[in-house]
Scaffold this active site. Structure first.
Site, short mmCIF file in Angstrom:
data_model
loop_
_atom_site.label_atom_id
_atom_site.label_comp_id
_atom_site.label_asym_id
_atom_site.label_seq_id
_atom_site.Cartn_x
_atom_site.Cartn_y
_atom_site.Cartn_z
N LYS A 125 8.01 -3.36 18.94
CA LYS A 125 8.26 -3.38 17.50
C LYS A 125 9.44 -4.32 17.26
O LYS A 125 10.54 -4.07 17.75
CB LYS A 125 8.58 -1.99 16.98
CG LYS A 125 8.97 -1.96 15.50
CD LYS A 125 9.47 -0.58 15.09
CE LYS A 125 10.09 -0.62 13.70
NZ LYS A 125 10.71 0.67 13.32
N GLY B 34 16.13 5.11 6.78
CA GLY B 34 16.89 6.35 6.74
C GLY B 34 17.17 6.92 5.37
O GLY B 34 17.86 7.94 5.26
N GLY C 114 11.80 4.79 5.33
CA GLY C 114 11.94 5.32 3.98
C GLY C 114 11.08 6.53 3.67
O GLY C 114 11.32 7.22 2.67
N THR D 134 13.46 9.57 10.66
CA THR D 134 14.55 10.34 10.06
C THR D 134 14.08 11.64 9.42
O THR D 134 14.71 12.69 9.60
CB THR D 134 15.27 9.48 9.00
OG1 THR D 134 15.78 8.30 9.63
CG2 THR D 134 16.41 10.25 8.37
#
Length: 259
Positions: free
Chosen positions: A100, A161, A188, A210
Site C-alpha cells: 500500500k 484517523g 476516515g 482507527t
C-alpha cells in the site's frame, strides 16, 4: 447479480472478504488475532516500521494469521523514492509483494501526495508489486494510477484517523463510475454505517483501522464492520428502488370501501 458472480479479485487473488483492517493504534496487540477472526478480514495492513524481526515480543507479524494477505504500507514516506525503498525492504523481509503506497509530506492533515504516489506506483508495478495506492480522490490522478499499473485505487473518505465518514462521497462515486479497477475506501471511516454507505455506492471494499482499534470493544466492533460491509454490498448489487419527490402509498388507498 448472483453471489458467484460478485467476486473481488486483486492481483489475481480472489478475496472472500471486502473488509480490510489495519494493525495500528490497538492498546494491546494481543487482541489483533481476535479482531481479525471476528471481522473475517483477509487483507491486513501494517506499517513496516512496526516490524521488528529481532524482537518476538514486538514483532507485529506474530499476531497476523498465516492465511491472511499482508499489505505493508509505506507510512512515513515523504516522496516516491522513500516509498519505493520501503516497499523493496518489505519484500526483502518476506512480507510478500502486496504494497500500500502512502506518500505524505503534509504534517497537519496527512493528505497524500498524488503526484509522488503515481511515480512510486509506476516504479513498483514494473517490478512486479501488487500496488494499492492511497490517494486523495481526484479523477485524473486515479486515471494516472491506472496507467501506472495500480491493482486497485484507495481514495480517502476523510483525513486519516478522523472517523468523519465519507466527506468525499461524491468524488469517490465518480471514481467508482469512471475507473475500471477496484475502489477501496481508505481513511476516515468511523462507524459501521459509514462502511455500509461506501459499499452502497459501489466501493469494492473498505479499509478500517482507527474505528476498530480505538473502540471500547475492538473485537465486537470488528464483527459489526464485517456485517455492515456485507449488508452494504448486498444492497448495492440488489439495486435500490427509485427515489421520488412526492409520497406514494405502498398499498392502494381506494377500492376497499366497495367490497
Amino acid at each position: 447479480m448472483c453471489k458467484q458472480m460478485d467476486k473481488l479479485v486483486i492481483g489475481g487473488i480472489e478475496l472472500d472478504s471486502r473488509l480490510f483492517i489495519g494493525t495500528g493504534k490497538f492498546p494491546n496487540k494481543k487482541v489483533i488475532p481476535n479482531v481479525i477472526k471476528s471481522s473475517k478480514a483477509k487483507v491486513i495492513t501494517m506499517a513496516l516500521r512496526r516490524v521488528d524481526l529481532n524482537s518476538k515480543e514486538e514483532n507485529i507479524l506474530d499476531y497476523i494469521p498465516k492465511d491472511c494477505i499482508l499489505l505493508p504500507n509505506t507510512s512515513g514516506a515523504r516522496n516516491a523514492e522513500e516509498a519505493v525503498r520501503i516497499a523493496r525492504l518489505a519484500k526483502a523481509m518476506g512480507c510478500g509483494n502486496w504494497i500500500k503506497i502512502e506518500v505524505i509530506s503534509d504534517n497537519k492533515y496527512l493528505l497524500p501526495d498524488n503526484f509522488e504516489t503515481i511515480k512510486a506506483t509506476e516504479i513498483l508495478a514494473k517490478e512486479g508489486f501488487i500496488v494499492l495506492p492511497y490517494m486523495s480522490p481526484d479523477l485524473m490522478a486515479a486515471k494516472s494510477l491506472v496507467s501506472a499499473g495500480a491493482a486497485a485505487v484507495m481514495p480517502l473518505g476523510a483525513p486519516i484517523g478522523t472517523n468523519k465518514g465519507l466527506q468525499t462521497r461524491e468524488l469517490i462515486r465518480i471514481l467508482i463510475d469512471e475507473i475500471d479497477l477496484p475502489i477501496i475506501v481508505d481513511a476516515g471511516i468511523g462507524k459501521p454505517s459509514h462502511a455500509a454507505e461506501a459499499m452502497e455506492i459501489g466501493a469494492a471494499a473498505v479499509l478500517v483501522n482507527t474505528a476498530i482499534a480505538t473502540a471500547g470493544d475492538p473485537v465486537k466492533m470488528g464483527k459489526a464492520f464485517s456485517l455492515s460491509v456485507k449488508a452494504g454490498r448486498m444492497a448495492y448489487i440488489s439495486k435500490f428502488g427509485p427515489e421520488k419527490n412526492y409520497a406514494q402509498a405502498s398499498s392502494p388507498l381506494t377500492g376497499f370501501l366497495n367490497m
